[in-house]
Design a protein around this motif. Structure first.
Motif, short mmCIF file in Angstrom:
data_model
loop_
_atom_site.label_atom_id
_atom_site.label_comp_id
_atom_site.label_asym_id
_atom_site.label_seq_id
_atom_site.Cartn_x
_atom_site.Cartn_y
_atom_site.Cartn_z
N SER A 6 6.88 -1.05 1.75
CA SER A 6 5.95 0.16 1.64
C SER A 6 4.56 -0.48 2.17
N SER A 27 2.63 -1.70 -2.54
CA SER A 27 3.42 -1.70 -3.77
C SER A 27 3.34 -2.83 -4.70
N GLN A 38 -1.36 0.44 -6.20
CA GLN A 38 -1.25 -0.28 -5.06
C GLN A 38 -2.13 -1.36 -5.04
N GLU A 64 -4.98 6.10 1.56
CA GLU A 64 -3.53 5.82 1.38
C GLU A 64 -2.92 5.79 0.20
N ARG A 67 -2.91 8.92 -1.48
CA ARG A 67 -1.68 9.79 -0.89
C ARG A 67 -0.58 9.58 -1.55
N ARG A 68 -0.69 8.23 -2.04
CA ARG A 68 0.75 7.85 -2.86
C ARG A 68 0.91 8.11 -4.10
N LYS A 69 -0.33 8.64 -4.57
CA LYS A 69 -0.49 8.93 -6.08
C LYS A 69 -0.53 7.89 -6.99
#
Length: 284
Positions: A6, A27, A38, A64, A67-69
């Motif tokens: 990721s 991750s 993150q 980012e 965006r990946r929550k």
């Protein structure tokens, strides 16, 4: 050794094609964060600092993560770099813990100073064996059984490490890959302490640059603590590494792990600047 599929990496080049800055977000590598947090960071070359490059890169990787929550962004900086810590603080990061590195030059390490302690541990019925000795002559099935037993013994030791953020025990496949397939472990300087067939403690020594080594983990089973086993396996590992020609060993301990830090200090480890762990809550 711990691929993170990721991970997003960004490189900024200057006019001549040289690297001016880098940033990354992912991750968590070997052990992803259970809440989806993150991890990442920003680095800017000295000659390009003060131009706003770091702020732009941080905005990109934080966006980012959002965006990946991800609920939070984790990073770190050396305690020796107050400017970096101040920079991060101004951008919403706060300290959640410190990881303390220390090193020992093996030329100056005298195992005889600790001989009585090691003899006492051995006299109590504890056997110290290297990974190389344990695996010598074992077939594939017996090798796999040992690796599994080591993993199972390491699990409660891992759980007791005072990480600054929740860090679940890594999967068996990752443990196996890191310790026994990566080619990084120095098997004749990695020690397992046995009480009969029970694994009472372990320390794993890995390569670090051509001449040096690194302690990846040292742990003692909960039922065996306070008996000098940690000191004994460290002394044995340092002695074996010295005999092998390793120049120095480095180790890392979380700040609350006072017992292990005291052992290392007695053995002659010298402190390095702490790695300050940072966290930034993310809004969605």
């Amino acid at each position: 050794m711990a691929p993170d599929r990721s991970r997003l990496r960004i490189v900024v080049e200057d006019e001549s094609g040289g690297i001016a800055a880098m940033a990354d977000v992912g991750s968590g590598g070997a052990v992803p964060h259970p809440d989806g947090a993150q991890s990442g960071g920003v680095s800017v070359a000295r000659t390009h600092r003060g131009k706003g490059i770091g702020s732009v890169l941080l905005a990109v990787i934080v966006d980012e993560a959002v965006r990946r929550k991800a609920p939070r962004f984790l990073a770190g900086a050396s305690a020796a770099h107050n400017d970096a810590l101040e920079w991060a603080t101004r951008r919403g990061f706060s300290e959640i813990g410190r990881r303390l590195e220390s090193y020992i030059e093996l030329e100056r390490f005298d195992p005889n100073r600790f001989g009585a302690r090691v003899d006492e541990v051995r006299g109590s019925g504890i056997t110290l064996r290297t990974i190389a000795e344990i695996l010598d002559g074992r077939d594939a099935g017996a090798r796999e059984a040992f690796i599994r037993a080591l993993y199972d013994a390491e699990a409660p030791m891992w759980e007791d490490i005072p990480y600054p953020t929740p860090t679940p025990h890594w999967p068996y496949d990752r443990f196996r890959q890191m310790f026994f397939e990566s080619g990084q472990i120095i098997e004749d300087a990695s020690i397992v302490a046995y009480d009969g067939r029970i694994i009472a403690g372990l320390t794993m020594t890995a390569k670090r640059q051509p001449l040096d080594g690194s302690t990846w983990i040292t742990g003692v089973g909960r039922a065996y603590r306070g008996r000098g086993i940690a000191t004994a396996i460290k002394v044995e590992a340092l002695s074996r590494a010295k005999a092998r020609g390793v120049r120095a060993l480095v180790t890392t301990n979380d700040e609350p792990n006072k017992a292990m830090r005291e052992i290392n200090a007695k053995l002659g480890y010298e402190p390095l600047p702490a790695r300050v762990q940072l966290e930034k809550p993310l809004l969605h």
